[in-house]
Design a protein around this motif. Structure first.
Motif, short mmCIF file in Angstrom:
data_model
loop_
_atom_site.label_atom_id
_atom_site.label_comp_id
_atom_site.label_asym_id
_atom_site.label_seq_id
_atom_site.Cartn_x
_atom_site.Cartn_y
_atom_site.Cartn_z
N GLU A 432 16.46 10.39 68.46
CA GLU A 432 17.49 9.74 67.87
C GLU A 432 17.24 8.78 67.07
N ASP A 433 16.17 8.40 67.44
CA ASP A 433 15.46 6.95 65.89
C ASP A 433 15.21 8.02 64.77
N SER A 434 14.10 9.01 65.09
CA SER A 434 14.28 9.61 63.71
C SER A 434 15.50 9.95 62.72
N ILE A 435 15.86 10.93 64.09
CA ILE A 435 17.78 11.08 63.34
C ILE A 435 18.35 9.98 62.59
N TYR A 436 18.19 8.73 63.08
CA TYR A 436 19.36 7.48 62.79
C TYR A 436 18.50 6.87 61.49
N GLU A 437 17.17 7.14 61.25
CA GLU A 437 16.67 7.32 60.13
C GLU A 437 17.10 8.22 58.74
N MET A 438 16.61 9.15 59.28
CA MET A 438 17.55 10.32 58.06
C MET A 438 18.68 10.85 58.48
N TYR A 439 19.47 9.59 59.03
CA TYR A 439 21.08 9.76 58.57
C TYR A 439 21.87 8.28 57.81
N LYS A 440 20.63 7.35 57.93
CA LYS A 440 20.67 6.14 56.91
C LYS A 440 20.30 6.60 55.29
N ILE A 441 20.18 6.89 55.03
CA ILE A 441 18.41 8.17 54.19
C ILE A 441 19.75 8.35 53.41
N CYS A 442 20.80 9.38 53.90
CA CYS A 442 21.08 10.76 53.42
C CYS A 442 22.67 9.93 53.23
N PHE A 443 23.75 8.50 53.73
CA PHE A 443 24.38 7.73 53.70
C PHE A 443 24.33 7.59 52.31
N TYR A 444 22.94 6.70 52.23
CA TYR A 444 23.06 5.59 51.28
C TYR A 444 22.77 6.37 49.50
N THR A 445 21.64 7.31 49.94
CA THR A 445 21.83 8.14 48.50
C THR A 445 23.11 8.67 47.99
N TRP A 446 23.91 9.11 49.20
CA TRP A 446 25.33 9.31 48.66
C TRP A 446 25.85 9.00 48.24
N ILE A 447 25.87 7.53 49.21
CA ILE A 447 26.70 6.38 48.46
C ILE A 447 27.00 6.17 46.96
N ILE A 448 25.59 5.91 46.66
CA ILE A 448 24.91 5.30 45.48
C ILE A 448 25.49 6.60 44.13
N LEU A 449 25.23 8.31 45.18
CA LEU A 449 25.69 8.94 44.08
C LEU A 449 27.62 9.18 43.03
N LEU A 450 28.23 8.73 45.18
CA LEU A 450 28.90 8.78 44.82
C LEU A 450 29.72 7.66 44.11
N ALA A 451 29.09 6.05 43.80
CA ALA A 451 29.77 5.90 43.11
C ALA A 451 29.66 5.83 41.38
N MET A 452 28.08 5.94 40.97
CA MET A 452 28.70 6.68 39.66
C MET A 452 29.12 7.54 39.24
N ILE A 453 29.45 8.21 40.26
CA ILE A 453 30.15 9.51 39.68
C ILE A 453 32.17 8.97 39.03
N GLY A 454 32.33 7.68 40.56
CA GLY A 454 33.29 7.47 40.89
C GLY A 454 33.56 6.19 39.92
N ALA A 455 32.86 5.95 39.60
CA ALA A 455 32.01 4.50 37.78
C ALA A 455 33.27 5.59 36.35
N HIS A 456 32.20 6.54 36.42
CA HIS A 456 32.44 7.93 35.35
C HIS A 456 33.53 8.08 34.84
N HIS A 457 34.12 8.12 36.36
CA HIS A 457 36.08 9.13 35.84
C HIS A 457 36.71 7.35 36.40
N THR A 458 36.39 6.67 36.08
CA THR A 458 37.23 5.08 36.33
C THR A 458 37.45 4.37 34.93
#
Length: 490
Positions: A432-458
């Motif tokens: 579970e601990d290893s998967i949780y680390e992967m979970y955090k990396i994927c989550f924050y990477t996606w949030i950064i990408l989403l923020a860039m796209i949202g900022a672009h359109h806004t």
């Protein structure tokens, strides 16, 4: 295609219509040719008004031609402005007024060419379309006023000064960076007697003519340039003009004027800095602007993606991770029946695990609820996209486009969160601990990408809103000024 370019040189609307009738995509194929310019460049240069209007009327490619650039980065509006074709300029501005800000390889906008050629009617149209474009400077620091003086177009200069405002001393006395000369310096150097008379009639320019804060790079004011460029008796005319204005207008001591204008010099520096920032901002916004019909280009793709997401999230809701109970269960499972603490399930006679319900919902109810929240949000967001696409709303409206983009981003985001939460639910405790680390990396990477796209359109939406409000403001101001002039004529 060759016949299309010949028709643009001839201005033949009949041949244009015939060619489009034979091949409706002929205007879209222009970009595949080796020609340096489009037919609209040619017709705008040669002044074929009817041909230009007919080109612009053909959707969707016609209006896009107004923003196409040739080998020298010039739009058709540059050429029409330089040649003084006012009707063509008006038609091009009606299709795309933002082309007023386009700079060619010499850093000139269409208004600069109109001022260089002295086309009064074109200048009026361009300033009315984008009033702030008159403040644009070249890379050398020259303003549109410098160009009007250099090419000796006094009437154009008068119109531009009136548009800027006679009390705008900072802009009227801006210096070009090569020699540090103001427009009064240039008029003296070029021996333009009528221009000198006009400029000295403007209080701000006349005052700056003897101010040390308006010296050029050779430490000379415009008044000093008179002795330098016109020392001979036959040039006494310019000297007498300066003497007339500076003696008959009861000027204060030049030292007092210098102190008074010191703050204006600082304002001039700030204005140049602001103009540079504005130029970079416009370049950035030009890069962000989508060249084409965004909704038309991706309408089908959006519909497919939204449908796929709806299908996936629907299937996930009725087929959750871990499956469902196959039959009603009232007992614990396996070897853990005697030790309830090691068994996550709480099935009993009083608390039946009902057939068809999710197995993991009885084990980790909080995590399962998060999973279903994410899945439901993705499902509803994708349905919103589908509904908006088939509703008949005007999707070319900037607000609708922004809402469509945000709904799609929301749908993809919560689908990704559904995946991560589902992966977390079915992962054994041992890793579970290893998967949780992967979970955090994927989550924050996606949030950064989403923020860039949202900022672009806004940012694009905000730019459109500001431009629209600014146009409305200047339009109301012009109407008010026109009514005031009618009620209180000078």
């Amino acid at each position: 295609m060759k016949r299309l370019y010949e028709a643009s040189m001839e201005g033949s609307v009949a041949i244009l219509n015939l060619l489009i009738q034979k091949d409706p995509l002929i205007l879209s194929k222009i970009s595949l040719t080796t020609f340096c310019e489009t037919p609209l460049h040619i017709s705008a240069l040669l002044g074929h008004v009817d041909f230009t209007r007919q080109l612009l009327a053909h959707k969707p490619k016609g209006p896009q031609l107004a923003a196409e650039l040739d080998l020298f980065k010039r739009a058709p509006l540059h050429l029409a402005s330089a040649e003084g074709h006012a009707e063509i300029v008006q038609a091009l501005l009606h299709e795309n007024g933002s082309v007023c800000w386009f700079r060619d390889q010499d850093e000139k906008i269409p208004l600069h060419y109109a001022a260089m050629r002295g086309h009064i009617d074109v200048i009026i149209l361009l300033v009315r379309a984008q009033p702030e474009s008159i403040l644009e400077t070249l890379a050398s620091g020259e303003t549109v006023l410098h160009l009007a003086v250099q090419y000796n177009h006094l009437e154009a200069l008068k119109l531009l000064v009136k548009s800027v405002g006679y009390d705008n001393d900072v802009f009227l006395n801006m210096k070009e960076s090569d020699g540090g000369n103001t427009i009064l310096h240039l008029a003296v150097m070029l021996n333009q007697i009528e221009t000198i008379k006009y400029l000295l009639s403007i209080p701000g320019v006349r005052t700056a003519g003897i101010s040390t804060t308006n010296q050029n790079q050779n430490d000379r004011t415009a008044y000093d340039m008179v002795e330098l460029f016109h020392p001979r008796p036959r040039d006494i005319k310019i000297q007498s003009i300066f003497m007339e204005y500076y003696k008959a207008r009861s000027f204060k001591n030049p030292q007092d004027i210098n102190l008074k204008l010191a703050s204006k010099h600082r304002k001039s520096t700030k204005l140049k800095l602001a103009a540079t920032k504005a130029r970079w901002w416009r370049k950035c916004t030009r890069k962000l602007k989508y060249k084409g019909d965004w909704v038309q280009d991706i309408h089908g793709s959006l519909m497919v993606v939204a449908t796929v997401i709806s299908t996936m999230t629907f299937q996930t809701a009725i087929n959750p991770p871990g499956g469902v109970w196959q039959e009603n269960n009232t007992s614990t499972i396996g070897d853990n029946t005697k030790d309830p603490n090691n068994n996550p399930f709480d099935c009993s006679e009083d608390n039946v695990c009902v057939a068809g319900t999710a197995v993991l919902a009885r084990a980790w109810d909080y995590d399962y609820l998060k999973f279903m929240d994410y899945n439901t949000t993705a499902f509803l967001a994708s349905l919103s996209v589908t509904l908006l696409l088939i509703s008949g709303f005007p999707l070319k409206n900037k607000i609708c486009m922004w809402f469509l983009s945000m709904a799609m981003c929301l749908s993809l985001t919560f689908m990704a969160l559904t995946f991560l939460q589902g992966m977390f639910l079915v992962t054994p405790t041992s890793i579970e601990d290893s998967i949780y680390e992967m979970y955090k990396i994927c989550f924050y990477t996606w949030i950064i990408l989403l923020a860039m796209i949202g900022a672009h359109h806004t940012v694009r939406l905000l730019i459109w809103t500001v431009k629209k409000r600014r146009r409305q403001y200047f339009k109301r101001k012009a109407v008010l000024r026109r009514r005031t002039s009618l009620l209180f004529p000078a």
